[in-house]
Write a protein that holds these residues in place. Structure first.
Motif, PDB file in Angstrom:
ATOM      1  N   LEU A 249      30.580  39.954  15.010  1.00 27.83           N
ATOM      2  CA  LEU A 249      29.972  40.503  13.691  1.00 27.83           C
ATOM      3  C   LEU A 249      28.653  41.204  14.027  1.00 27.83           C
ATOM      4  CD1 LEU A 249      29.729  39.305  10.348  1.00 27.83           C
ATOM      5  CD2 LEU A 249      27.507  38.665  11.432  1.00 27.83           C
TER       6      LEU A 249
ATOM      7  N   PRO B 276      25.050  42.582  13.773  1.00 26.08           N
ATOM      8  CA  PRO B 276      24.232  41.490  13.393  1.00 26.08           C
ATOM      9  C   PRO B 276      23.263  42.234  12.101  1.00 26.08           C
ATOM     10  CG  PRO B 276      24.012  42.177  15.480  1.00 26.08           C
ATOM     11  CD  PRO B 276      25.264  42.957  15.128  1.00 26.08           C
TER      12      PRO B 276
ATOM     13  N   ASP C 211      22.516  27.838  19.965  1.00 28.28           N
ATOM     14  CA  ASP C 211      23.061  28.749  18.914  1.00 28.28           C
ATOM     15  C   ASP C 211      24.656  28.693  18.729  1.00 28.28           C
ATOM     16  OD1 ASP C 211      23.771  30.750  17.263  1.00 28.28           O
ATOM     17  OD2 ASP C 211      23.418  32.433  18.786  1.00 28.28           O
TER      18      ASP C 211
ATOM     19  N   GLY D 250      27.926  29.476  17.027  1.00 32.10           N
ATOM     20  CA  GLY D 250      28.794  30.707  16.310  1.00 32.10           C
ATOM     21  C   GLY D 250      28.058  31.850  16.845  1.00 32.10           C
ATOM     22  N   THR D 251      27.603  32.065  18.097  1.00 29.28           N
ATOM     23  CA  THR D 251      26.536  33.047  18.637  1.00 29.28           C
ATOM     24  C   THR D 251      27.189  34.338  18.503  1.00 29.28           C
ATOM     25  OG1 THR D 251      25.151  33.353  20.493  1.00 29.28           O
ATOM     26  CG2 THR D 251      27.484  33.109  21.004  1.00 29.28           C
TER      27      THR D 251
ATOM     28  N   ILE E  42      22.970  37.427  19.649  1.00 29.72           N
ATOM     29  CA  ILE E  42      21.755  37.827  19.251  1.00 29.72           C
ATOM     30  C   ILE E  42      20.608  36.660  19.148  1.00 29.72           C
ATOM     31  CG2 ILE E  42      22.026  40.088  18.297  1.00 29.72           C
ATOM     32  CD1 ILE E  42      22.325  38.590  15.477  1.00 29.72           C
TER      33      ILE E  42
ATOM     34  N   SER F 199      35.384  32.174  19.548  1.00 34.02           N
ATOM     35  CA  SER F 199      35.967  33.410  19.828  1.00 34.02           C
ATOM     36  C   SER F 199      35.695  33.878  21.262  1.00 34.02           C
ATOM     37  CB  SER F 199      35.526  34.470  18.678  1.00 34.02           C
ATOM     38  OG  SER F 199      35.644  35.870  19.404  1.00 34.02           O
TER      39      SER F 199
ATOM     40  N   GLY G  28      33.940  27.173  22.415  1.00 33.39           N
ATOM     41  CA  GLY G  28      34.411  25.657  22.056  1.00 33.39           C
ATOM     42  C   GLY G  28      34.432  25.738  20.315  1.00 33.39           C
ATOM     43  N   ASP G  29      34.929  24.714  19.607  1.00 30.15           N
ATOM     44  CA  ASP G  29      34.735  24.457  18.408  1.00 30.15           C
ATOM     45  C   ASP G  29      33.473  23.922  18.071  1.00 30.15           C
ATOM     46  OD1 ASP G  29      35.255  24.246  15.476  1.00 30.15           O
ATOM     47  OD2 ASP G  29      36.670  22.558  15.963  1.00 30.15           O
ATOM     48  N   LEU G  30      32.547  24.418  17.201  1.00 27.32           N
ATOM     49  CA  LEU G  30      31.334  23.848  16.963  1.00 27.32           C
ATOM     50  C   LEU G  30      30.636  23.209  17.982  1.00 27.32           C
ATOM     51  CD1 LEU G  30      31.763  23.093  13.309  1.00 27.32           C
ATOM     52  CD2 LEU G  30      30.977  25.038  14.365  1.00 27.32           C
TER      53      LEU G  30
ATOM     54  N   ASN H 100      24.461  30.627  12.325  1.00 26.46           N
ATOM     55  CA  ASN H 100      24.776  31.778  11.295  1.00 26.46           C
ATOM     56  C   ASN H 100      26.409  31.721  11.511  1.00 26.46           C
ATOM     57  OD1 ASN H 100      25.282  33.450   9.531  1.00 26.46           O
ATOM     58  ND2 ASN H 100      24.555  35.215  10.708  1.00 26.46           N
TER      59      ASN H 100
ATOM     60  N   PRO I 164      30.524  31.491   9.802  1.00 24.68           N
ATOM     61  CA  PRO I 164      31.088  32.186   8.547  1.00 24.68           C
ATOM     62  C   PRO I 164      30.737  31.091   7.472  1.00 24.68           C
ATOM     63  CG  PRO I 164      32.568  31.054  10.263  1.00 24.68           C
ATOM     64  CD  PRO I 164      31.340  31.079  10.664  1.00 24.68           C
TER      65      PRO I 164
ATOM     66  N   ALA J  10      34.624  35.778  12.170  1.00 33.07           N
ATOM     67  CA  ALA J  10      33.215  35.497  11.759  1.00 33.07           C
ATOM     68  C   ALA J  10      32.728  35.513  10.172  1.00 33.07           C
ATOM     69  CB  ALA J  10      32.564  36.911  12.265  1.00 33.07           C
TER      70      ALA J  10
ATOM     71  N   VAL K  22      33.129  25.422   7.589  1.00 32.67           N
ATOM     72  CA  VAL K  22      32.632  25.375   8.849  1.00 32.67           C
ATOM     73  C   VAL K  22      31.370  24.698   8.903  1.00 32.67           C
ATOM     74  CG1 VAL K  22      32.279  26.701  11.087  1.00 32.67           C
ATOM     75  CG2 VAL K  22      34.136  27.608   9.274  1.00 32.67           C
TER      76      VAL K  22
ATOM     77  N   ARG L 225      31.027  21.069   8.735  1.00 30.76           N
ATOM     78  CA  ARG L 225      31.375  20.328   9.793  1.00 30.76           C
ATOM     79  C   ARG L 225      30.009  20.350  10.939  1.00 30.76           C
ATOM     80  NH1 ARG L 225      35.276  21.681  13.352  1.00 30.76           N
ATOM     81  NH2 ARG L 225      35.654  23.655  12.662  1.00 30.76           N
TER      82      ARG L 225
HETATM   83  C1  LIG Z   1      28.707  35.084  10.822  1.00 32.26           C
HETATM   84  S1  LIG Z   1      29.285  35.060  12.745  1.00 32.26           S
HETATM   85  C2  LIG Z   1      27.505  35.158  13.259  1.00 32.26           C
HETATM   86  C3  LIG Z   1      27.254  35.706  14.646  1.00 32.26           C
HETATM   87  C4  LIG Z   1      26.077  35.756  15.222  1.00 32.26           C
HETATM   88  N1  LIG Z   1      25.470  34.457  15.210  1.00 32.26           N
HETATM   89  C5  LIG Z   1      24.929  36.720  14.219  1.00 32.26           C
HETATM   90  O1  LIG Z   1      24.158  35.999  13.581  1.00 32.26           O
HETATM   91  O2  LIG Z   1      25.405  37.898  14.140  1.00 32.26           O
HETATM   92  C6  LIG Z   1      29.799  33.828  12.818  1.00 32.26           C
HETATM   93  C7  LIG Z   1      30.374  33.432  14.393  1.00 32.26           C
HETATM   94  O3  LIG Z   1      30.775  32.113  14.502  1.00 32.26           O
HETATM   95  C8  LIG Z   1      32.090  32.059  15.215  1.00 32.26           C
HETATM   96  N2  LIG Z   1      32.743  30.927  14.851  1.00 32.26           N
HETATM   97  C9  LIG Z   1      33.710  30.675  13.601  1.00 32.26           C
HETATM   98  N3  LIG Z   1      34.073  29.380  13.554  1.00 32.26           N
HETATM   99  C10 LIG Z   1      33.456  28.753  14.580  1.00 32.26           C
HETATM  100  C11 LIG Z   1      33.629  27.557  14.956  1.00 32.26           C
HETATM  101  N4  LIG Z   1      34.621  26.476  14.555  1.00 32.26           N
HETATM  102  N5  LIG Z   1      33.150  26.929  16.310  1.00 32.26           N
HETATM  103  C12 LIG Z   1      32.306  27.939  17.051  1.00 32.26           C
HETATM  104  N6  LIG Z   1      32.165  29.190  16.639  1.00 32.26           N
HETATM  105  C13 LIG Z   1      32.619  29.772  15.432  1.00 32.26           C
HETATM  106  C14 LIG Z   1      32.552  33.235  15.112  1.00 32.26           C
HETATM  107  O4  LIG Z   1      33.655  33.600  16.083  1.00 32.26           O
HETATM  108  C15 LIG Z   1      31.463  34.306  14.828  1.00 32.26           C
HETATM  109  O5  LIG Z   1      31.096  34.857  16.189  1.00 32.26           O
END
Ligand SMILES: C[S@@+](CC[C@H](N)C(=O)[O-])C[C@H]1O[C@@H](n2cnc3c(N)ncnc32)[C@H](O)[C@@H]1O
Length: 280
Positions: free
Chosen positions: A93, A95, A119, A121-122, A126, A146, A171-173, A187, A189, A210, A220, A223
């Motif tokens: 995404l 920023p 953090d 979903g990094t 950032i 991702s 990993g997932d969350l 932050n 999706p 994202a 998301v 969870r």
């Molecule tokens: C809205 S973007 C935000 C990215 C960054 N944190 C920012 O603020 O610019 C959401 C991020 O969450 C990740 N994501 C989505 N589902 C996820 C999950 N189940 N576990 C971990 N990360 C996840 C995505 O790959 C994406 O990089």
């Protein structure tokens, strides 16, 4: 021969006619990038400089892509965030300014000096990297589902000299991150699936993973709230960036999960954009 000033004026009009927001800012930054000029203001010192054919060709390509909706930050390859420069491309995404405010607010939390932070979903990294840079004794982890996002986050960690400071995981969350943590920042999706097609052209260049928050946008986030409550140490905080109309629903999620001190905080646009809470 076209001069800098002539190109700035004609392209600003071209962008405006094609619905590019902030047309003058866009062409200023693109032209400065093509000419290798660091600060936008310095363009004004070279208004009469003629552009070479090569410079014009490079710029034309950028102008075409920008007018077709490619994000400015992808064309520049970088973005400024909380005073630091990060790589920015289609792997994660772009920023957003709201997230800068999010980080500013998190940095005011009364956390221990050596706080264990994650953090979730990094993306480009950032949030995690800014926390690590601003809090030299904090122990910072970052996770993303991702692989592409993680590769970009790694590039950014190296760019900022923070590779040793931030542990990046796929990993997932929080499934692969046992904790305990003093801070879970996320932050994630949060766009309802059905709304994505109607978003701005620029947003369509962000990875779907994202953006897509499931049918109601909160699949998301919900969870994450549950998992964060399990992983936080007593007194630990959760900080979420959320959609413009999700504050009430997210406050309910946080309360139902057992959090206290639940609050919604506005961004600079007066939108209830952040949800904060504590585990007691
Ligand atoms: C809205 S973007 C935000 C990215 C960054 N944190 C920012 O603020 O610019 C959401 C991020 O969450 C990740 N994501 C989505 N589902 C996820 C999950 N189940 N576990 C971990 N990360 C996840 C995505 O790959 C994406 O990089």
């Amino acid at each position: 021969m076209k001069t800098v000033l002539a190109v700035l004026e004609s392209t600003a009009k071209y962008f405006a006619d094609r619905g590019v927001e902030s047309p003058r800012l866009n062409i200023d930054l693109l032209l400065a990038h093509v000419l290798g000029i660091k600060r936008r203001m310095d363009l004004y010192m070279v208004f009469d400089r003629p552009l070479s054919d090569h410079e014009l060709d490079t710029l034309r390509d950028f102008v075409k892509r920008r007018s077709q909706g490619e994000p400015l930050q992808h064309l520049l390859g970088t973005v400024e965030f909380h005073g630091r420069e990060f790589f920015c491309d289609r792997r994660a995404l772009v920023p957003r300014p709201e997230t800068e405010r999010f980080v500013e607010l998190i940095l005011k939390f009364p956390l221990p000096d050596d706080a264990r932070c994650i953090d979730v979903g990094t993306g480009s990294g950032i949030i995690a990297l800014t926390l690590a840079a601003e809090r030299p004794n904090a122990r910072v982890q970052a996770v993303d589902r991702s692989g592409n996002a993680l590769r970009l986050a790694r590039d950014n960690a190296a760019k900022l000299g923070l590779t040793e400071r931030v542990e990046l995981r796929q990993g997932d969350l929080l499934a692969t991150c046992p904790g305990p943590f003093d801070l879970v920042a996320a932050n994630l999706p949060y766009i309802p699936t059905g709304d994505i097609a109607g978003l701005a052209r620029e947003v369509q260049h962000d990875p779907m993973i994202a953006l897509d928050g499931g049918a109601d946008g909160l699949a998301v986030v919900a969870r994450c709230v549950t998992e964060a409550h399990e992983r936080l140490a007593p007194g630990g905080r959760i900080a979420l960036e959320i959609g413009h109309d999700q504050a009430a629903a997210v406050n309910t999620l946080l309360t139902d999960a057992g959090f206290s001190n639940v609050e919604s905080v506005r961004d600079y646009q007066e939108v209830e954009r952040f949800a904060f809470a504590m585990k007691t």
